[in-house]
Structure formats: structure tokens, C-alpha cells
Design an enzyme around this catalytic site. Structure first.
Site, PDB file in Angstrom:
ATOM      1  N   SER A 131      40.599 -88.521  16.587  1.00 18.63           N
ATOM      2  CA  SER A 131      40.971 -89.879  16.978  1.00 18.63           C
ATOM      3  C   SER A 131      41.683 -90.552  15.819  1.00 18.63           C
ATOM      4  O   SER A 131      41.468 -90.193  14.645  1.00 18.63           O
ATOM      5  CB  SER A 131      39.722 -90.689  17.340  1.00 18.63           C
ATOM      6  OG  SER A 131      40.016 -92.064  17.475  1.00 18.63           O
ATOM      7  N   TYR A 144      31.390 -93.795  15.809  1.00 24.20           N
ATOM      8  CA  TYR A 144      32.453 -92.993  16.434  1.00 24.20           C
ATOM      9  C   TYR A 144      33.470 -92.543  15.389  1.00 24.20           C
ATOM     10  O   TYR A 144      33.841 -91.361  15.340  1.00 24.20           O
ATOM     11  CB  TYR A 144      33.125 -93.831  17.512  1.00 24.20           C
ATOM     12  CG  TYR A 144      34.301 -93.168  18.178  1.00 24.20           C
ATOM     13  CD1 TYR A 144      34.123 -92.190  19.143  1.00 24.20           C
ATOM     14  CD2 TYR A 144      35.602 -93.539  17.848  1.00 24.20           C
ATOM     15  CE1 TYR A 144      35.209 -91.581  19.761  1.00 24.20           C
ATOM     16  CE2 TYR A 144      36.690 -92.947  18.454  1.00 24.20           C
ATOM     17  CZ  TYR A 144      36.490 -91.963  19.413  1.00 24.20           C
ATOM     18  OH  TYR A 144      37.575 -91.367  20.016  1.00 24.20           O
ATOM     19  N   ALA A 146      33.142 -92.225  12.161  1.00 21.59           N
ATOM     20  CA  ALA A 146      32.558 -91.254  11.233  1.00 21.59           C
ATOM     21  C   ALA A 146      32.472 -89.870  11.865  1.00 21.59           C
ATOM     22  O   ALA A 146      32.744 -88.856  11.217  1.00 21.59           O
ATOM     23  CB  ALA A 146      31.173 -91.728  10.800  1.00 21.59           C
ATOM     24  N   SER A 147      32.114 -89.806  13.148  1.00 20.60           N
ATOM     25  CA  SER A 147      32.001 -88.507  13.822  1.00 20.60           C
ATOM     26  C   SER A 147      33.358 -87.830  13.941  1.00 20.60           C
ATOM     27  O   SER A 147      33.472 -86.608  13.799  1.00 20.60           O
ATOM     28  CB  SER A 147      31.375 -88.680  15.215  1.00 20.60           C
ATOM     29  OG  SER A 147      32.249 -89.356  16.105  1.00 20.60           O
TER      30      SER A 147
END
Length: 241
Positions: A131, A144, A146-147
Site C-alpha cells: 500500500s 495498517y 505498519a503491516s
């Protein structure tokens, strides 16, 4: 391919089916997954739907095993499934953080572990969907972002570890798309600063799902030989500045 019940992964499934690929598609939503499977079959391909929760590592292994049992080989792993919890940072719960990391990062990790021996045998590819949030700070999306940053790092590390093999590992980083996940942001009704959200909303509007699906299909194909270790930015300029 994961997340195929809806959104981007469904678009990729139908794109690959139209190109003649047989598919193993995975999602937690069994009914919607079957709908995608039926639509893909109507395009002439064989489909193995696997309704399972990829937040559990053993189910990641199961999904790969099902693909091999059905088709005898694996040519590409497309890690597309993702979850997003739009929330002020101090309100993120332990359960939200766990689910976000499990689906967006741990699932691609364990799926890749299970798939790589088969992909090495077919000169195959791994395509991870990251992303724009992996590259810029985005308010209310800390877990989100960080993932997805972790997923980009995983892509690079796998590319280096398998640099002397035929395996191709790459990623795509879309901006906001017109999908169910994208609607999570627009539908949030909590106490937030709209101006902070506009900083990563982009000047050119939403990114085309079809454009991103086209790129993923390319990266999963034999024509993607030059793509290894990189992440293709498809965010309409959001991460440029």
C-alpha cells in the site's frame, strides 16, 4: 490467490481466468468466494476455492496444499487479502492490531514459506499487495501502515535470499481504490481531523482497480522477469510528495 471473494483480488482472479490460468482462490467469505469461482469458471478455467481464515498459520499451509492437490503445480502466489481498521491510535485494540498483522503480514509470510518449494520448481513468482501507506505516514491507519511496511520489507528480504534462483518476488503499492476496504475510510464516523486524511487522499482521485489488477497479472506472469525485489507504486502520485 488470497482475498478473492471481493475487491481487488476478485478483479485479479477474473483477469487471470480470462488469460487462461487455472486458479486456487482463498477467502474467509465462503459464499462470495463461490460467486467468484463460478464467474471464473464461466471464462473457461478450473477453480479450487478454499474458504478459510488465513490469520491462522496452519490454514496458510492448507491453502497451498489444496492448490497442489488439485493442479499438481504452483506458478504464482498472489498475496492480496488485507484488512484495515481505521481508528485513532489510542483507540486501536489488541484484537484489531493482532488481526491486522495476522492477515496483512503473517499470512503472506506463512503462505510464502509453504509455496516457495513449489514455485522454485516452476520458475514461479510471488506478488505481494502492499500500500502507499507503507511509504508515507497516514493518520488513523498506524496498524495498517505498519503491516504493509513489513510486507514490503519481506518482499525485499525474499528477493535477496532467492536472488540466485529463478523465483521472482515483487510487490504493488496501490493508493486508495474503490473497494470495500477503501469504503472503510469514507464510512468512519469517529472524532477525526479531515484535513489529516486529505493529506493522503491524493489530487487525482481513487486508483483504478482494473489498473492494479492488470499489473498484478503481469507480475505473476512469465513476462515479469525484470521485476524482483521491487515495489511498483500505483498511488496516483500520493507518495511522491
Amino acid at each position: 490467490m488470497t482475498g478473492a471473494a471481493s475487491g481487488l483480488a476478485r478483479a485479479v482472479a477474473l483477469k487471470l481466468a480470462a488469460l487462461g490460468a487455472d486458479l486456487c482462490i482463498v477467502d474467509l467469505n465462503a459464499a462470495a468466494l463461490d460467486a467468484t469461482a463460478n464467474d471464473a469458471r464461466s471464462l473457461g478455467c478450473a477453480v479450487e476455492p478454499v474458504a478459510t481464515d488465513l490469520a491462522r498459520p496452519e490454514n496458510c499451509i492448507l491453502a497451498v496444499d489444496r492448490a497442489i492437490a488439485r493442479f499438481g503445480r504452483l506458478d504464482a502466489l498472489c498475496n492480496i487479502a488485507g484488512v484495515l481498521s481505521f481508528s485513532p491510535f489510542t483507540q486501536v485494540t489488541a484484537a484489531q492490531l493482532h488481526t491486522t498483522l495476522a492477515v496483512n503480514f503473517s499470512a503472506p509470510f506463512f503462505l510464502s514459506q509453504a509455496a516457495i518449494p513449489h514455485l522454485l520448481a516452476t520458475n514461479g513468482a510471488i506478488v505481494n499487495v502492499a500500500s502507499a501507506a507503507a511509504f508515507i505516514g497516514e493518520a488513523y491507519l498506524a496498524a495498517y501502515a505498519a503491516s504493509k511496511a513489513a510486507l514490503v520489507s519481506l518482499t525485499k528480504s525474499l528477493a535477496m535470499e532467492y536472488a540466485k534462483t529463478s523465483l521472482r518476488v515483487s510487490a504493488v503499492a496501490p493508493g486508495g481504490m474503490e473497494t470495500g476496504m477503501g469504503a472503510e475510510i469514507g464510512g468512519f464516523k469517529g472524532d477525526l481531523d479531515v484535513g489529516l486524511i486529505q493529506r493522503y487522499s491524493g489530487l487525482r482521485g481513487r486508483v483504478s482497480v482494473d489498473d492494479v489488477a492488470e499489473m498484478i497479472a503481469l507480475l505473476a506472469s512469465e513476462q515479469s522477469g525484470a521485476f524482483h525485489g521491487g515495489c511498483v507504486h500505483m498511488d496516483a502520485g500520493i507518495s511522491a510528495g
